[in-house]
Write a protein that holds these residues in place. Sequence first.
Motif, PDB file in Angstrom:
ATOM      1  N   UNK A  52      -1.293 -10.903  -1.877  1.00 23.19           N
ATOM      2  CA  UNK A  52      -1.547  -9.504  -2.215  1.00 23.19           C
ATOM      3  C   UNK A  52      -1.636  -8.652  -0.951  1.00 23.19           C
ATOM      4  N   UNK A  53      -2.315  -9.165   0.073  1.00 26.58           N
ATOM      5  CA  UNK A  53      -2.518  -8.408   1.306  1.00 26.58           C
ATOM      6  C   UNK A  53      -1.227  -8.233   2.101  1.00 26.58           C
ATOM      7  N   UNK A  54      -0.246  -9.069   1.848  1.00 29.54           N
ATOM      8  CA  UNK A  54       1.000  -8.986   2.621  1.00 29.54           C
ATOM      9  C   UNK A  54       2.171  -8.413   1.830  1.00 29.54           C
ATOM     10  N   UNK A  55       1.989  -8.140   0.538  1.00 32.11           N
ATOM     11  CA  UNK A  55       3.107  -7.647  -0.272  1.00 32.11           C
ATOM     12  C   UNK A  55       2.821  -6.338  -0.984  1.00 32.11           C
ATOM     13  N   UNK A  56       1.550  -6.035  -1.265  1.00 35.50           N
ATOM     14  CA  UNK A  56       1.237  -4.812  -1.993  1.00 35.50           C
ATOM     15  C   UNK A  56       1.548  -3.586  -1.132  1.00 35.50           C
ATOM     16  N   UNK A  57       2.344  -2.631  -1.623  1.00 37.30           N
ATOM     17  CA  UNK A  57       2.740  -1.468  -0.808  1.00 37.30           C
ATOM     18  C   UNK A  57       1.555  -0.653  -0.287  1.00 37.30           C
ATOM     19  N   UNK A  58       0.546  -0.412  -1.148  1.00 37.71           N
ATOM     20  CA  UNK A  58      -0.617   0.370  -0.720  1.00 37.71           C
ATOM     21  C   UNK A  58      -1.389  -0.347   0.380  1.00 37.71           C
ATOM     22  N   UNK A  59      -1.532  -1.668   0.221  1.00 32.52           N
ATOM     23  CA  UNK A  59      -2.245  -2.455   1.224  1.00 32.52           C
ATOM     24  C   UNK A  59      -1.463  -2.477   2.534  1.00 32.52           C
ATOM     25  N   UNK A  60      -0.151  -2.507   2.441  1.00 34.30           N
ATOM     26  CA  UNK A  60       0.674  -2.481   3.657  1.00 34.30           C
ATOM     27  C   UNK A  60       0.429  -1.197   4.446  1.00 34.30           C
ATOM     28  N   UNK A  61       0.361  -0.068   3.743  1.00 32.26           N
ATOM     29  CA  UNK A  61       0.097   1.206   4.412  1.00 32.26           C
ATOM     30  C   UNK A  61      -1.270   1.164   5.095  1.00 32.26           C
ATOM     31  N   UNK A  62      -2.285   0.645   4.373  1.00 32.93           N
ATOM     32  CA  UNK A  62      -3.620   0.514   4.957  1.00 32.93           C
ATOM     33  C   UNK A  62      -3.609  -0.439   6.147  1.00 32.93           C
TER      34      UNK A  62
END
Length: 273
Positions: A52-62
Amino acid sequence: MAKSALLKSSIGKKYWMALTGLFLCVFLVGHLVGNLQLIFGDASAFNEYALFMTTNPAVKILSYLTYLSILFHAIDGIVLTIQNKKARPIGYAKNNASSNSAWQSRNMAVLGTLILIFIATHMTNFWAKMHFSEMPLQSEIVNIQGQELEIYKTVQGQPIPANAVQMGQVEIKGTGFYETGSDFKIADGYKDLHKITIEFFKDPAYGLAFTIFYVFSMIVLAFHLLHGFKSAFQSLGANNPRYNGLITTVGNGFAIIVPLLFAIIPLYIYFVK
């Protein structure tokens, strides 16, 4: 002109130092919650978190914002330290620094540099491997009709049933599992960061050394936070006798509890798991 002054002035740098520092405190909490699954969760939970931490777009921005904040916070701290030294090139004739300020407040640059070294080491050993290295896929060994077989998780986290072979849902081809009548490879699933992490800390050659280094780094982080948390609020103008005590109490608790929980993780892996 105003924006340039805000970035270049000492006051402006202190504002940015405070804002990036508090943002990184929020990041620490989120990162800690995920990492505690190494103790309280299982491999699936931790690997789902890593995916999740390496693929979710919102998390990537963060994540990109976090990387920029770390760099800006470090560079800003170095510049402020240099400016402070230039502003006071000759020491006072009578200087009793220990009675005027806490040890950590006088050594924030050193503490920050040590933390930066830890972050670089940590990202090399885990973050870089997760993003760029070939890694084993999460799997578990099951016994089907007396034969040990490796069952892989799919990207969605759904395991192949242990009786899948008998039910005719899958057939064995080479080293992986495939759905009958198709070329979809079930083995394409989670990168097993859980396995990489456990093996790293339990490695007989350097596992203990890195565990000690990790714990030492968390002690350094605790001292950095003891001054930094309260100082950030003061830099932002939140300096009022009515709630200074609360800020100090929350800051001290945060500075002790968060690094302590981080430090427990490698100790638990090395000595208990």
